[in-house]
Enzyme design. Structure first.
Site, short mmCIF file in Angstrom:
data_model
loop_
_atom_site.label_atom_id
_atom_site.label_comp_id
_atom_site.label_asym_id
_atom_site.label_seq_id
_atom_site.Cartn_x
_atom_site.Cartn_y
_atom_site.Cartn_z
CB SER A 131 -15.11 22.03 49.99
OG SER A 131 -14.64 20.81 49.52
CG HIS A 133 -17.62 18.91 53.70
ND1 HIS A 133 -16.98 19.86 54.46
CD2 HIS A 133 -16.78 18.66 52.65
CE1 HIS A 133 -15.82 20.16 53.89
NE2 HIS A 133 -15.68 19.44 52.81
CD GLU A 178 -18.10 20.84 58.10
OE1 GLU A 178 -17.75 21.70 58.91
OE2 GLU A 178 -17.92 20.96 56.86
CG ASN A 212 -13.26 23.76 53.74
OD1 ASN A 212 -12.03 23.72 53.73
ND2 ASN A 212 -14.00 22.83 53.16
N1 NAD Z 1 -10.04 17.00 47.67
C1 NAD Z 1 -10.44 17.20 48.91
O1 NAD Z 1 -9.64 17.19 49.86
C2 NAD Z 1 -11.89 17.43 49.21
C3 NAD Z 1 -12.33 17.32 50.54
C4 NAD Z 1 -13.71 17.48 50.81
C5 NAD Z 1 -14.59 17.77 49.79
N2 NAD Z 1 -14.11 17.87 48.50
C6 NAD Z 1 -15.11 18.14 47.43
O2 NAD Z 1 -15.38 16.89 46.78
C7 NAD Z 1 -15.67 17.14 45.38
C8 NAD Z 1 -14.71 16.35 44.51
O3 NAD Z 1 -13.39 16.70 44.83
P1 NAD Z 1 -12.16 15.75 44.43
O4 NAD Z 1 -10.96 16.31 45.09
O5 NAD Z 1 -12.53 14.32 44.62
O6 NAD Z 1 -12.09 16.08 42.85
P2 NAD Z 1 -11.36 15.26 41.69
O7 NAD Z 1 -10.96 16.28 40.69
O8 NAD Z 1 -10.33 14.35 42.26
O9 NAD Z 1 -12.54 14.33 41.10
C9 NAD Z 1 -13.69 14.85 40.48
C10 NAD Z 1 -14.24 13.77 39.55
O10 NAD Z 1 -15.55 14.16 39.08
C11 NAD Z 1 -15.68 13.68 37.76
N3 NAD Z 1 -16.78 14.39 37.13
C12 NAD Z 1 -16.80 15.69 36.68
N4 NAD Z 1 -18.02 15.99 36.21
C13 NAD Z 1 -18.80 14.88 36.37
C14 NAD Z 1 -20.16 14.57 36.10
N5 NAD Z 1 -20.99 15.46 35.56
N6 NAD Z 1 -20.63 13.34 36.40
C15 NAD Z 1 -19.79 12.41 36.97
N7 NAD Z 1 -18.50 12.64 37.25
C16 NAD Z 1 -18.01 13.87 36.96
C17 NAD Z 1 -14.32 13.90 37.13
O11 NAD Z 1 -14.15 13.07 36.00
C18 NAD Z 1 -13.40 13.52 38.30
O12 NAD Z 1 -13.06 12.15 38.26
C19 NAD Z 1 -15.60 18.66 45.20
O13 NAD Z 1 -16.88 19.19 45.35
C20 NAD Z 1 -14.67 19.10 46.34
O14 NAD Z 1 -14.89 20.43 46.74
C21 NAD Z 1 -12.80 17.70 48.19
#
Ligand code: NAD
Length: 287
Positions: free
Chosen positions: A120, A141, A153, A191
């Site tokens: 993000s 994204h 994006e 964002n």
């Molecule tokens: N939550 C949102 O609304 C949102 C929206 C757009 C983008 N994002 C981006 O998406 C990404 C994930 O966000 P999320 O909300 O799904 O997070 P989350 O915390 O729900 O999930 C992250 C997952 O990654 C896993 N993980 C950590 N290190 C790892 C590795 N080395 N190899 C494999 N798996 C690993 C963890 O076990 C966890 O299950 C981030 O970069 C975030 O900025 C989030």
């Protein structure tokens, strides 16, 4: 728009990875979901099954489609199985973790494998550094919930090639999304523009002007689909706070974008929104 990708490996089985993988499978891709945490993989699989059951109950899909979509998905905690022509990573929002993952994936995937990041707020140009063949690293994204939100994006880092952009755009389109290409910059487009929506709402709350319920109700009545507090709970308080912090730092600490102490306090207390059952609101556990 052309692409020759049939299989996508999604790294990270959390909120976003689960949604991206399900969306890919719904649009005919085979999707491998990789996560280091077996418990998260189990809940990701359960959440996919629950969503498919709901779609069947609402007659949005047939029993055959439910079966086929689920069978296009596999879940693994073994990095060696994370091989595909396109990887979309949705792991923790940290440079070191994402770069290390891409470096590991580079050793088990061919040099034509595209590495897309769902980050993000991190710089795609910085993520490309030290990755072999950096021209194949791109931002894809997605927005939350990834199965429903149309926008992706597609972010061009300094070294991203035109072919990589074209393939990422074509795949996003094939997943039913509206792909918008943009150049790497802090927070990309959405964002960056949306940040004051959250931060000003938290300032109003901290100043005692109104409650989260009042602020959400007012903004929703003016046409926003979700008020800022409901949205932060959906996104994850920790994820939203990290994005605010990264953006503030990348833009040179502008006072109007300073992250909220209130949000840091919720992170410290483990109140991360819907995923923990408590954030600005309280939630019943999912059946
Ligand atoms: N939550 C949102 O609304 C949102 C929206 C757009 C983008 N994002 C981006 O998406 C990404 C994930 O966000 P999320 O909300 O799904 O997070 P989350 O915390 O729900 O999930 C992250 C997952 O990654 C896993 N993980 C950590 N290190 C790892 C590795 N080395 N190899 C494999 N798996 C690993 C963890 O076990 C966890 O299950 C981030 O970069 C975030 O900025 C989030």
């Amino acid at each position: 728009m052309q692409h020759n990708i049939n299989t996508i490996c999604v790294c990270g089985a959390g909120t976003m990875g689960t949604g991206i993988a399900l969306c890919a499978a719904q649009h005919g891709f085979t999707a491998i979901v990789f996560d280091i945490n077996p418990a998260t993989l189990a809940s990701s699989q359960a959440s996919v099954q629950q969503t498919l059951r709901q779609l069947l109950a609402k007659q949005k899909i047939t029993a055959q489609q439910q079966h086929d979509i689920f069978n296009r998905l596999s879940f693994t905690a073994h990095l060696q199985q994370a091989t595909a022509p396109l990887i979309i990573e949705a792991i923790v929002e940290q440079y070191a973790a994402k770069q290390q993952l891409f470096q590991q994936l580079a050793t088990i995937n061919g040099h034509n494998c595209i590495f897309a990041s769902n980050t993000s707020s991190l710089s795609i140009t910085q993520l490309q550094a030290q990755i072999p063949h950096p021209h194949r690293v791109v931002g894809m994204h997605f927005f939350n919930p990834a199965t429903l939100m149309k926008l992706v994006e597609v972010v061009k880092g300094q070294h991203t090639s035109a072919t990589t952009i074209q393939t990422a755009t074509a795949v996003a389109t094939a997943m039913g999304k509206t792909a918008v290409q943009c150049t790497n910059s802090p927070g990309f487009i959405v964002n960056r523009v949306a940040r004051p929506y959250y931060l000003e709402a938290m300032r109003l709350l901290q100043q005692g002007v109104a409650t989260p319920q009042q602020i959400d109700a007012i903004l929703e009545s003016t046409g926003f689909k979700m008020g800022p507090f409901k949205l932060m709970d959906l996104i994850g308080i920790d994820v939203n706070h990290t994005v605010s912090t990264q953006l503030w730092e990348a833009l040179g600490h502008p006072p109007r974008l300073q992250p909220a102490a209130l949000q840091q306090a919720l992170v410290d207390a483990g109140q991360l929104g819907r995923k923990t059952g408590k954030g600005f609101y309280h939630y019943q556990p999912q059946p």
